[in-house]
Write a protein that holds these residues in place. Structure first.
Motif, mmCIF file in Angstrom:
data_model
loop_
_atom_site.group_PDB
_atom_site.id
_atom_site.type_symbol
_atom_site.label_atom_id
_atom_site.label_comp_id
_atom_site.label_asym_id
_atom_site.label_seq_id
_atom_site.Cartn_x
_atom_site.Cartn_y
_atom_site.Cartn_z
ATOM 1 N N GLU A 195 0.820 -1.209 0.000
ATOM 2 C CA GLU A 195 0.000 0.000 0.000
ATOM 3 C C GLU A 195 0.853 1.258 0.000
ATOM 4 O O GLU A 195 0.536 2.231 -0.685
ATOM 5 C CB GLU A 195 -0.964 -0.024 1.185
ATOM 6 C CG GLU A 195 -2.050 -1.067 1.017
ATOM 7 C CD GLU A 195 -2.887 -1.295 2.259
ATOM 8 O OE1 GLU A 195 -2.744 -0.537 3.240
ATOM 9 O OE2 GLU A 195 -3.675 -2.256 2.245
ATOM 10 N N GLU A 196 1.940 1.232 0.745
ATOM 11 C CA GLU A 196 2.821 2.406 0.781
ATOM 12 C C GLU A 196 3.508 2.612 -0.565
ATOM 13 O O GLU A 196 3.607 3.741 -1.056
ATOM 14 C CB GLU A 196 3.860 2.255 1.894
ATOM 15 C CG GLU A 196 4.670 3.497 2.134
ATOM 16 C CD GLU A 196 3.836 4.690 2.565
ATOM 17 O OE1 GLU A 196 4.128 5.803 2.070
ATOM 18 O OE2 GLU A 196 2.898 4.537 3.362
ATOM 19 N N LEU A 197 3.970 1.529 -1.186
ATOM 20 C CA LEU A 197 4.605 1.657 -2.494
ATOM 21 C C LEU A 197 3.609 2.159 -3.538
ATOM 22 O O LEU A 197 3.940 3.016 -4.353
ATOM 23 C CB LEU A 197 5.209 0.326 -2.941
ATOM 24 C CG LEU A 197 5.989 0.373 -4.256
ATOM 25 C CD1 LEU A 197 7.206 1.292 -4.136
ATOM 26 C CD2 LEU A 197 6.416 -1.019 -4.669
ATOM 27 N N LEU A 198 2.394 1.647 -3.497
ATOM 28 C CA LEU A 198 1.370 2.093 -4.446
ATOM 29 C C LEU A 198 1.026 3.573 -4.258
ATOM 30 O O LEU A 198 0.608 4.237 -5.199
ATOM 31 C CB LEU A 198 0.107 1.245 -4.324
ATOM 32 C CG LEU A 198 0.194 -0.157 -4.921
ATOM 33 C CD1 LEU A 198 -1.033 -0.971 -4.528
ATOM 34 C CD2 LEU A 198 0.333 -0.104 -6.421
ATOM 35 N N SER A 199 1.193 4.079 -3.053
ATOM 36 C CA SER A 199 0.856 5.483 -2.799
ATOM 37 C C SER A 199 1.935 6.433 -3.310
ATOM 38 O O SER A 199 1.698 7.630 -3.426
ATOM 39 C CB SER A 199 0.617 5.717 -1.310
ATOM 40 O OG SER A 199 1.834 5.681 -0.591
ATOM 41 N N HIS A 200 3.130 5.907 -3.624
ATOM 42 C CA HIS A 200 4.213 6.740 -4.152
ATOM 43 C C HIS A 200 4.058 6.888 -5.653
ATOM 44 O O HIS A 200 3.941 5.910 -6.376
ATOM 45 C CB HIS A 200 5.585 6.109 -3.867
ATOM 46 C CG HIS A 200 6.063 6.316 -2.478
ATOM 47 N ND1 HIS A 200 6.558 7.508 -2.038
ATOM 48 C CD2 HIS A 200 6.127 5.483 -1.427
ATOM 49 C CE1 HIS A 200 6.908 7.409 -0.777
ATOM 50 N NE2 HIS A 200 6.647 6.187 -0.381
ATOM 51 N N SER A 201 4.074 8.115 -6.110
ATOM 52 C CA SER A 201 3.990 8.344 -7.550
ATOM 53 C C SER A 201 5.377 8.372 -8.182
ATOM 54 O O SER A 201 5.517 8.286 -9.390
ATOM 55 C CB SER A 201 3.253 9.652 -7.840
ATOM 56 O OG SER A 201 3.912 10.729 -7.218
ATOM 57 N N GLU A 202 6.396 8.474 -7.350
ATOM 58 C CA GLU A 202 7.763 8.517 -7.844
ATOM 59 C C GLU A 202 8.550 7.330 -7.299
ATOM 60 O O GLU A 202 8.099 6.631 -6.404
ATOM 61 C CB GLU A 202 8.433 9.821 -7.420
ATOM 62 C CG GLU A 202 7.780 11.048 -8.012
ATOM 63 C CD GLU A 202 8.490 12.320 -7.616
ATOM 64 O OE1 GLU A 202 9.565 12.248 -6.981
ATOM 65 O OE2 GLU A 202 7.973 13.392 -7.939
#
Length: 107
Positions: free
Chosen positions: A45-52
């Motif tokens: 979930e944290e990785l998916l929330s990063h756009s970069e």
């Protein structure tokens, strides 16, 4: 008033899309016989929330502010995601590893 309603609608679409993407990732891992436990869900979930792009350390630092998780769990989860085509790993000019969601996975 219409602007606020439009903003809320766009936010709802983003949240719905995020949930759909998260579900797709979970299903991919389950299909490949991985257990999607609480810690893996947090990392995903944290990785998916990063756009970069992000490093494993940056991801771990962000998560560890609110959740108890080891850096090895972050690395292991990122490696699983890369092996399954969900994310990719690349290196910069000083050979530092970065991770990012592979947008083509969701096409």
């Amino acid at each position: 008033m219409k602007i606020i309603e439009t903003d809320l609608q766009q936010e709802n679409v983003r949240e719905s899309s995020q949930e759909t993407l998260t579900t797709q990732v979970y299903q991919t891992l389950v299909n490949d016989h991985f257990i999607v436990n609480k810690q893996r869900k947090i990392v995903i979930e944290e990785l998916l929330s990063h756009s970069e792009r992000t490093t494993a350390e940056q991801l771990w630092l962000k998560i560890s502010k609110t959740k108890k998780i080891s850096i090895s769990t972050v690395y292991n989860t990122l490696n699983i995601l890369c092996r399954n085509g969900v994310a990719y790993k690349f290196y910069d000019e000083i050979n530092q590893a970065f991770y990012s969601i592979d947008q083509t996975f969701f096409l």
